[in-house]
Design a protein around this motif. Structure first.
Motif, PDB file in Angstrom:
ATOM      1  N   ALA A 271      17.646   3.384   2.336  1.00 54.34           N
ATOM      2  CA  ALA A 271      17.691   4.374   1.257  1.00 54.34           C
ATOM      3  C   ALA A 271      16.459   5.243   1.334  1.00 54.34           C
ATOM      4  O   ALA A 271      15.371   4.774   1.683  1.00 54.34           O
ATOM      5  CB  ALA A 271      17.773   3.692  -0.109  1.00 54.34           C
ATOM      6  N   VAL A 272      16.638   6.528   1.024  1.00 59.97           N
ATOM      7  CA  VAL A 272      15.519   7.464   0.924  1.00 59.97           C
ATOM      8  C   VAL A 272      15.610   8.161  -0.431  1.00 59.97           C
ATOM      9  O   VAL A 272      16.674   8.182  -1.058  1.00 59.97           O
ATOM     10  CB  VAL A 272      15.536   8.517   2.059  1.00 59.97           C
ATOM     11  N   ASP A 273      14.481   8.727  -0.880  1.00 60.36           N
ATOM     12  CA  ASP A 273      14.534   9.501  -2.116  1.00 60.36           C
ATOM     13  C   ASP A 273      14.886  10.953  -1.778  1.00 60.36           C
ATOM     14  O   ASP A 273      15.132  11.299  -0.621  1.00 60.36           O
ATOM     15  CB  ASP A 273      13.228   9.376  -2.913  1.00 60.36           C
ATOM     16  N   ARG A 274      14.893  11.825  -2.770  1.00 58.25           N
ATOM     17  CA  ARG A 274      15.356  13.201  -2.531  1.00 58.25           C
ATOM     18  C   ARG A 274      14.410  13.993  -1.629  1.00 58.25           C
ATOM     19  O   ARG A 274      14.777  15.052  -1.124  1.00 58.25           O
ATOM     20  CB  ARG A 274      15.563  13.929  -3.858  1.00 58.25           C
ATOM     21  N   LEU A 275      13.181  13.497  -1.430  1.00 64.55           N
ATOM     22  CA  LEU A 275      12.235  14.144  -0.532  1.00 64.55           C
ATOM     23  C   LEU A 275      12.305  13.571   0.888  1.00 64.55           C
ATOM     24  O   LEU A 275      11.574  14.002   1.773  1.00 64.55           O
ATOM     25  CB  LEU A 275      10.809  14.013  -1.069  1.00 64.55           C
ATOM     26  N   GLY A 276      13.160  12.566   1.079  1.00 70.43           N
ATOM     27  CA  GLY A 276      13.302  11.948   2.390  1.00 70.43           C
ATOM     28  C   GLY A 276      12.381  10.777   2.630  1.00 70.43           C
ATOM     29  O   GLY A 276      12.346  10.218   3.734  1.00 70.43           O
ATOM     30  N   HIS A 277      11.623  10.364   1.618  1.00 70.78           N
ATOM     31  CA  HIS A 277      10.743   9.209   1.768  1.00 70.78           C
ATOM     32  C   HIS A 277      11.555   7.920   1.726  1.00 70.78           C
ATOM     33  O   HIS A 277      12.451   7.770   0.893  1.00 70.78           O
ATOM     34  CB  HIS A 277       9.696   9.200   0.656  1.00 70.78           C
TER      35      HIS A 277
ATOM     36  N   ARG B 201       0.818  -1.219   0.000  1.00 72.74           N
ATOM     37  CA  ARG B 201       0.000   0.000   0.000  1.00 72.74           C
ATOM     38  C   ARG B 201       0.852   1.270   0.000  1.00 72.74           C
ATOM     39  O   ARG B 201       0.338   2.372   0.169  1.00 72.74           O
ATOM     40  CB  ARG B 201      -0.904   0.017   1.237  1.00 72.74           C
ATOM     41  N   LYS B 202       2.125   1.125  -0.168  1.00 75.72           N
ATOM     42  CA  LYS B 202       3.054   2.245  -0.068  1.00 75.72           C
ATOM     43  C   LYS B 202       2.985   3.143  -1.301  1.00 75.72           C
ATOM     44  O   LYS B 202       2.851   2.668  -2.428  1.00 75.72           O
ATOM     45  CB  LYS B 202       4.468   1.664   0.084  1.00 75.72           C
ATOM     46  N   ARG B 203       3.083   4.448  -1.086  1.00 75.89           N
ATOM     47  CA  ARG B 203       3.104   5.392  -2.201  1.00 75.89           C
ATOM     48  C   ARG B 203       4.388   5.207  -3.013  1.00 75.89           C
ATOM     49  O   ARG B 203       5.427   4.822  -2.465  1.00 75.89           O
ATOM     50  CB  ARG B 203       3.042   6.825  -1.678  1.00 75.89           C
ATOM     51  N   PRO B 204       4.370   5.521  -4.290  1.00 77.56           N
ATOM     52  CA  PRO B 204       5.597   5.451  -5.101  1.00 77.56           C
ATOM     53  C   PRO B 204       6.645   6.425  -4.561  1.00 77.56           C
ATOM     54  O   PRO B 204       6.299   7.478  -4.005  1.00 77.56           O
ATOM     55  CB  PRO B 204       5.118   5.877  -6.494  1.00 77.56           C
ATOM     56  N   VAL B 205       7.896   6.073  -4.729  1.00 79.62           N
ATOM     57  CA  VAL B 205       8.991   6.951  -4.297  1.00 79.62           C
ATOM     58  C   VAL B 205       9.648   7.568  -5.523  1.00 79.62           C
ATOM     59  O   VAL B 205       9.422   7.143  -6.661  1.00 79.62           O
ATOM     60  CB  VAL B 205      10.040   6.173  -3.473  1.00 79.62           C
ATOM     61  N   GLY B 206      10.487   8.581  -5.283  1.00 76.78           N
ATOM     62  CA  GLY B 206      11.193   9.239  -6.370  1.00 76.78           C
ATOM     63  C   GLY B 206      12.271   8.359  -6.974  1.00 76.78           C
ATOM     64  O   GLY B 206      12.600   7.298  -6.448  1.00 76.78           O
ATOM     65  N   ARG B 207      12.845   8.801  -8.050  1.00 80.18           N
ATOM     66  CA  ARG B 207      13.828   7.986  -8.775  1.00 80.18           C
ATOM     67  C   ARG B 207      15.266   8.432  -8.529  1.00 80.18           C
ATOM     68  O   ARG B 207      16.178   8.007  -9.232  1.00 80.18           O
ATOM     69  CB  ARG B 207      13.504   8.022 -10.277  1.00 80.18           C
ATOM     70  N   SER B 208      15.460   9.301  -7.546  1.00 76.87           N
ATOM     71  CA  SER B 208      16.802   9.677  -7.114  1.00 76.87           C
ATOM     72  C   SER B 208      16.956   9.229  -5.672  1.00 76.87           C
ATOM     73  O   SER B 208      16.290   9.749  -4.778  1.00 76.87           O
ATOM     74  CB  SER B 208      16.994  11.202  -7.226  1.00 76.87           C
TER      75      SER B 208
ATOM     76  N   MET C 164       6.240   2.215  10.904  1.00 75.76           N
ATOM     77  CA  MET C 164       5.669   3.370  11.599  1.00 75.76           C
ATOM     78  C   MET C 164       6.346   4.653  11.133  1.00 75.76           C
ATOM     79  O   MET C 164       5.688   5.694  10.995  1.00 75.76           O
ATOM     80  CB  MET C 164       5.848   3.186  13.111  1.00 75.76           C
ATOM     81  N   HIS C 165       7.632   4.605  10.873  1.00 74.69           N
ATOM     82  CA  HIS C 165       8.376   5.778  10.400  1.00 74.69           C
ATOM     83  C   HIS C 165       7.857   6.221   9.029  1.00 74.69           C
ATOM     84  O   HIS C 165       7.676   7.422   8.779  1.00 74.69           O
ATOM     85  CB  HIS C 165       9.862   5.427  10.327  1.00 74.69           C
ATOM     86  N   MET C 166       7.580   5.274   8.154  1.00 78.29           N
ATOM     87  CA  MET C 166       7.042   5.612   6.831  1.00 78.29           C
ATOM     88  C   MET C 166       5.637   6.187   6.934  1.00 78.29           C
ATOM     89  O   MET C 166       5.276   7.118   6.193  1.00 78.29           O
ATOM     90  CB  MET C 166       7.063   4.379   5.920  1.00 78.29           C
ATOM     91  N   ILE C 167       4.837   5.647   7.847  1.00 74.79           N
ATOM     92  CA  ILE C 167       3.487   6.177   8.041  1.00 74.79           C
ATOM     93  C   ILE C 167       3.556   7.636   8.495  1.00 74.79           C
ATOM     94  O   ILE C 167       2.817   8.493   8.002  1.00 74.79           O
ATOM     95  CB  ILE C 167       2.713   5.320   9.067  1.00 74.79           C
ATOM     96  N   LYS C 168       4.451   7.929   9.438  1.00 74.58           N
ATOM     97  CA  LYS C 168       4.597   9.305   9.921  1.00 74.58           C
ATOM     98  C   LYS C 168       5.034  10.246   8.800  1.00 74.58           C
ATOM     99  O   LYS C 168       4.725  11.444   8.838  1.00 74.58           O
ATOM    100  CB  LYS C 168       5.620   9.348  11.062  1.00 74.58           C
ATOM    101  N   LYS C 169       5.749   9.723   7.814  1.00 72.21           N
ATOM    102  CA  LYS C 169       6.197  10.548   6.683  1.00 72.21           C
ATOM    103  C   LYS C 169       5.148  10.620   5.572  1.00 72.21           C
ATOM    104  O   LYS C 169       5.402  11.194   4.524  1.00 72.21           O
ATOM    105  CB  LYS C 169       7.519  10.007   6.134  1.00 72.21           C
ATOM    106  N   GLY C 170       3.974  10.019   5.809  1.00 68.81           N
ATOM    107  CA  GLY C 170       2.890  10.100   4.838  1.00 68.81           C
ATOM    108  C   GLY C 170       3.038   9.183   3.650  1.00 68.81           C
ATOM    109  O   GLY C 170       2.532   9.476   2.564  1.00 68.81           O
ATOM    110  N   GLN C 171       3.688   8.037   3.837  1.00 69.87           N
ATOM    111  CA  GLN C 171       3.960   7.138   2.720  1.00 69.87           C
ATOM    112  C   GLN C 171       2.916   6.044   2.522  1.00 69.87           C
ATOM    113  O   GLN C 171       3.008   5.280   1.569  1.00 69.87           O
ATOM    114  CB  GLN C 171       5.349   6.516   2.875  1.00 69.87           C
TER     115      GLN C 171
ATOM    116  N   VAL D  20      19.933  10.875   4.111  1.00 65.47           N
ATOM    117  CA  VAL D  20      19.677   9.536   4.641  1.00 65.47           C
ATOM    118  C   VAL D  20      20.347   9.359   6.005  1.00 65.47           C
ATOM    119  O   VAL D  20      19.807   8.684   6.892  1.00 65.47           O
ATOM    120  CB  VAL D  20      20.114   8.432   3.647  1.00 65.47           C
ATOM    121  N   GLU D  21      21.504   9.981   6.201  1.00 64.34           N
ATOM    122  CA  GLU D  21      22.170   9.876   7.497  1.00 64.34           C
ATOM    123  C   GLU D  21      21.334  10.530   8.596  1.00 64.34           C
ATOM    124  O   GLU D  21      21.252  10.010   9.720  1.00 64.34           O
ATOM    125  CB  GLU D  21      23.558  10.516   7.422  1.00 64.34           C
TER     126      GLU D  21
END
Length: 238
Positions: free
Chosen positions: A105-111, A78-85, A211-218, A178-179
């Motif tokens: 790994a995170v995308d450029r928006l921090g997802h 059910r996860k939203r798509p992430v960016g390609r960077s 839970m971390h992804m949910i808090k980020k709106g993913q 990401v760090e």
């Protein structure tokens, strides 16, 4: 209509909960608090006692190990798509008095793109992480890493073997994103004082990352509805 994979995960959760013989709302509350906040198992035991619920801290741990990985798998569907960077890095997690490695790994928006706990920090582990992430999200345009030789070799070998076109960048500055994101995970695991074994660590970390992804709106909510992080977490179980 729900996909077959989600239906299967939900049926697994029903079997798990049935064996635990406890009200589902109590179990979900405990495992959400454990995954969302910097609390020890004994903290949770005391907090539930204040609410008139007698539950041993070892029981809460058993709930977390059984329930959290199932909910993590539902979120992957059910996860939203992430960016390609992507920005990729690894951090240390203590397991059985030894340091293990959490690739993230995170995308450029921090997802959050993906995560993987491994026993070793080498070419094989890094490549396994990249293949898992690409399998879930398709091939990125760019991957930014630090100057780790293992990570560099993993990306280059993957490109050579598959022929995919990925721009590889090595930049400590760009990887700060990401760090910094590692800190949210480490803040939750710190009161746990290390994990006893790798099996339990992988399952609980999956819940923390969920839970971390949910808090980020993913989490992709149905019909664009707005729900709290707690409501979104519980929706994974129903």
């Amino acid at each position: 209509m729900k996909s077959l994979s989600i239906q299967l995960e939900e049926s697994v959760l029903r079997r798990v909960v049935k064996r635990l013989h406890y009200p589902l709302d109590v179990m979900l509350l405990c495992v959400r608090w454990y995954a969302a906040y910097a609390l020890s198992l004994r903290n949770l035991e005391e907090m539930m006692a204040e609410r008139g619920v007698e539950v041993d801290h070892t029981t809460v741990h058993r709930w977390a190990v059984r329930i959290l990985p199932v909910l993590a798998k539902v979120l992957r569907h059910r996860k939203r798509p992430v960016g390609r960077s992507w920005r990729m890095d690894e951090t240390y997690i203590q397991v059985g008095k030894q340091w293990k490695y959490l690739y993230r790994a995170v995308d450029r928006l921090g997802h959050t793109v993906d995560f993987l706990l491994t026993a070793k920090r080498d070419h094989a582990a890094a490549r396994r992480f990249f293949e898992r992430a690409i399998g879930a999200h398709d091939v990125p345009e760019k991957i930014t890493i630090d100057k780790s030789g293992a990570n560099t070799a993993a990306v280059r070998s993957m490109v050579a073997d598959s022929g995919v076109d990925i721009m590889l960048r090595q930049s400590k500055y760009l990887n700060n994103l990401v760090e910094q994101d590692h800190r949210a995970i480490k803040r939750i695991t710190r009161p746990m004082l290390g994990f006893k074994n790798f099996h339990c660590a992988a399952k609980i970390i999956a819940g923390i990352e969920t839970m971390h992804m949910i808090k980020k709106g993913q989490l992709q909510c149905s019909n664009g509805e707005v729900a709290s992080a707690a409501e979104q977490f519980y929706s994974l179980a129903f």
